[in-house]
Scaffold this active site. Structure first.
Site, PDB file in Angstrom:
ATOM      1  N   ASP A 141       0.714   4.375   6.078  1.00  0.00           N
ATOM      2  CA  ASP A 141       1.561   3.902   7.178  1.00  0.00           C
ATOM      3  C   ASP A 141       1.084   2.546   7.681  1.00  0.00           C
ATOM      4  OD1 ASP A 141       2.460   5.098  10.501  1.00  0.00           O
ATOM      5  OD2 ASP A 141       3.627   4.007   8.991  1.00  0.00           O
ATOM      6  N   LYS A 144       3.122  -2.711   4.651  1.00  0.00           N
ATOM      7  CA  LYS A 144       3.967  -2.147   3.578  1.00  0.00           C
ATOM      8  C   LYS A 144       3.649  -2.774   2.211  1.00  0.00           C
ATOM      9  CE  LYS A 144       5.080  -0.107   7.113  1.00  0.00           C
ATOM     10  NZ  LYS A 144       4.180   1.054   7.425  1.00  0.00           N
ATOM     11  N   ASP A 169       5.118   6.566   4.729  1.00  0.00           N
ATOM     12  CA  ASP A 169       6.127   6.291   5.753  1.00  0.00           C
ATOM     13  C   ASP A 169       6.865   4.999   5.401  1.00  0.00           C
ATOM     14  OD1 ASP A 169       6.191   5.515   9.305  1.00  0.00           O
ATOM     15  OD2 ASP A 169       7.607   6.641   8.081  1.00  0.00           O
ATOM     16  N   ASN A 170       8.083   4.847   5.938  1.00  0.00           N
ATOM     17  CA  ASN A 170       8.813   3.567   5.882  1.00  0.00           C
ATOM     18  C   ASN A 170       9.222   3.097   4.497  1.00  0.00           C
ATOM     19  OD1 ASN A 170       6.293   2.884   8.136  1.00  0.00           O
ATOM     20  ND2 ASN A 170       8.408   3.109   8.818  1.00  0.00           N
ATOM     21  N   GLU A 199      11.917   5.722  13.272  1.00  0.00           N
ATOM     22  CA  GLU A 199      11.524   6.360  14.541  1.00  0.00           C
ATOM     23  C   GLU A 199      12.376   5.882  15.719  1.00  0.00           C
ATOM     24  OE1 GLU A 199       9.431   5.027  12.335  1.00  0.00           O
ATOM     25  OE2 GLU A 199       8.216   3.462  13.172  1.00  0.00           O
TER      26      GLU A 199
HETATM   27  O1  LIG Z   1       1.249  -4.110  11.725  1.00  0.00           O
HETATM   28  C1  LIG Z   1       0.235  -3.602  11.343  1.00  0.00           C
HETATM   29  N1  LIG Z   1       0.139  -2.306  10.996  1.00  0.00           N
HETATM   30  C2  LIG Z   1       1.257  -1.460  11.210  1.00  0.00           C
HETATM   31  C3  LIG Z   1       1.948  -1.226   9.888  1.00  0.00           C
HETATM   32  N2  LIG Z   1       3.206  -0.513  10.183  1.00  0.00           N
HETATM   33  C4  LIG Z   1       4.316  -1.225  10.308  1.00  0.00           C
HETATM   34  O2  LIG Z   1       4.309  -2.419  10.156  1.00  0.00           O
HETATM   35  C5  LIG Z   1       5.573  -0.495  10.664  1.00  0.00           C
HETATM   36  C6  LIG Z   1       6.696  -1.252  11.041  1.00  0.00           C
HETATM   37  C7  LIG Z   1       7.878  -0.620  11.414  1.00  0.00           C
HETATM   38  C8  LIG Z   1       9.054  -1.425  11.812  1.00  0.00           C
HETATM   39  C9  LIG Z   1      10.332  -1.013  11.428  1.00  0.00           C
HETATM   40  C10 LIG Z   1      11.438  -1.766  11.803  1.00  0.00           C
HETATM   41  C11 LIG Z   1      11.275  -2.916  12.547  1.00  0.00           C
HETATM   42  F1  LIG Z   1      12.359  -3.625  12.929  1.00  0.00           F
HETATM   43  C12 LIG Z   1       9.998  -3.332  12.927  1.00  0.00           C
HETATM   44  C13 LIG Z   1       8.887  -2.581  12.555  1.00  0.00           C
HETATM   45  C14 LIG Z   1       7.960   0.780  11.437  1.00  0.00           C
HETATM   46  C15 LIG Z   1       6.850   1.526  11.052  1.00  0.00           C
HETATM   47  O3  LIG Z   1       6.901   2.902  11.063  1.00  0.00           O
HETATM   48  C16 LIG Z   1       5.663   0.909  10.663  1.00  0.00           C
HETATM   49  O4  LIG Z   1       4.619   1.705  10.268  1.00  0.00           O
HETATM   50  C17 LIG Z   1      -0.978  -4.369  11.235  1.00  0.00           C
HETATM   51  C18 LIG Z   1      -1.153  -5.476  12.049  1.00  0.00           C
HETATM   52  C19 LIG Z   1      -2.315  -6.166  11.915  1.00  0.00           C
HETATM   53  O5  LIG Z   1      -2.610  -7.197  12.676  1.00  0.00           O
HETATM   54  N3  LIG Z   1      -3.230  -5.750  11.009  1.00  0.00           N
HETATM   55  C20 LIG Z   1      -2.971  -4.666  10.259  1.00  0.00           C
HETATM   56  N4  LIG Z   1      -1.881  -3.949  10.351  1.00  0.00           N
HETATM   57 MG   LIG Z   2       5.331   3.714   9.928  1.00  0.00          MG
END
Ligand SMILES: O=C(NCCNC(=O)c1cc(-c2ccc(F)cc2)cc(O)c1O)c1cc(O)ncn1
Ligand SMILES: [Mg+2]
Length: 214
Positions: A141, A144, A169-170, A199
């Site tokens: 998760d 991506k 996920d996703n 979600e």
């Molecule tokens: O963003 C970091 N991790 C979250 C990854 N997860 C996602 O990006 C994620 C995004 C979405 C999402 C879906 C639609 C939309 F319009 C915007 C976002 C949904 C989800 O369910 C996720 O799981 C991150 C940052 C950082 O600085 N360093 C390491 N990791």
């Molecule tokens: Mg997710």
């Protein structure tokens, strides 16, 4: 100074959830995300699918890639048998700091080991650092574009055994096309798509469950 969304999410947990009651922590976060501010937790709808897979696998060792605020960490850890271990990796220190407090509020700190850092750096060190030979369940998760390289890395490091389950996920939104193509076309995986929604929205999304065949 302005608070961040994860800080406001933690505030909602501390205000509305009962200490030591994981279900009330999950409910408080879902309520916050539906009524106040959207946040990228796996959420209640996909969360039920996650719960059913965790209960079916009944894992002794779990790896979560991408902790964020600890919502799915709490869902998974609350279903684990005694002495089972969940290792969760989070790259972002601000997310990790909030997640630690959410996990503590749920009273699950003894079942969870939160590690801050990049998945690509930590996956090769799992065995030496945590004494884990293989993972029964991996929940993907995090970023991506890291799902596929990290899956290949777990294979190379021997962290997957015949029957290990990957739950991602996703896979539709934001989407992980290269990962999906890989697990669906590789003879080393048996994959199944669980259709759901992003979600707290009506947008299509889903979870991909893949069994490693060894
Ligand atoms: O963003 C970091 N991790 C979250 C990854 N997860 C996602 O990006 C994620 C995004 C979405 C999402 C879906 C639609 C939309 F319009 C915007 C976002 C949904 C989800 O369910 C996720 O799981 C991150 C940052 C950082 O600085 N360093 C390491 N990791
Ligand atoms: Mg997710």
């Amino acid at each position: 100074t302005q608070s961040t969304r994860p800080q406001r999410l933690l505030g909602a947990v501390q205000k509305n959830a009962t200490r030591g009651d994981p279900r009330s922590v999950v409910q408080a976060i879902d309520q916050f995300c539906r009524q106040k501010e959207w946040a990228m937790n796996v959420g209640d709808e996909k969360g039920c699918i996650l719960d059913s897979v965790v209960s079916e696998v009944n894992p002794a060792t779990v790896l979560e890639l991408g902790t964020y605020c600890g919502y799915s960490t709490v869902r998974i850890a609350s279903l684990l048998p005694p002495h089972a271990k969940l290792i969760t990796l989070e790259f972002n220190p601000d997310f990790a700091a909030i997640a630690r407090q959410v996990i503590a509020w749920a009273g699950l700190e003894d079942k969870v080991h939160l590690v801050e850092g990049a998945s690509g750096d930590w996956i090769p060190k799992m065995t030496e650092q945590f004494g884990v030979k293989t993972f029964d369940l991996v929940f993907l998760d995090h970023w991506k574009d890291r799902y596929l390289p990290d899956t290949m890395l777990m294979e190379e490091c021997g962290l997957l055994r015949k029957g290990s389950i990957l739950l991602a996920d996703n896979v539709i939104c934001p989407g992980t096309p290269d990962y999906l193509e890989y697990v669906r076309s590789s003879p080393r995986y048996e994959s199944q798509y669980f259709k759901s929604h992003l979600e707290y929205t009506k947008v299509e999304d889903g979870l991909e469950k893949s069994v490693f065949l060894g």
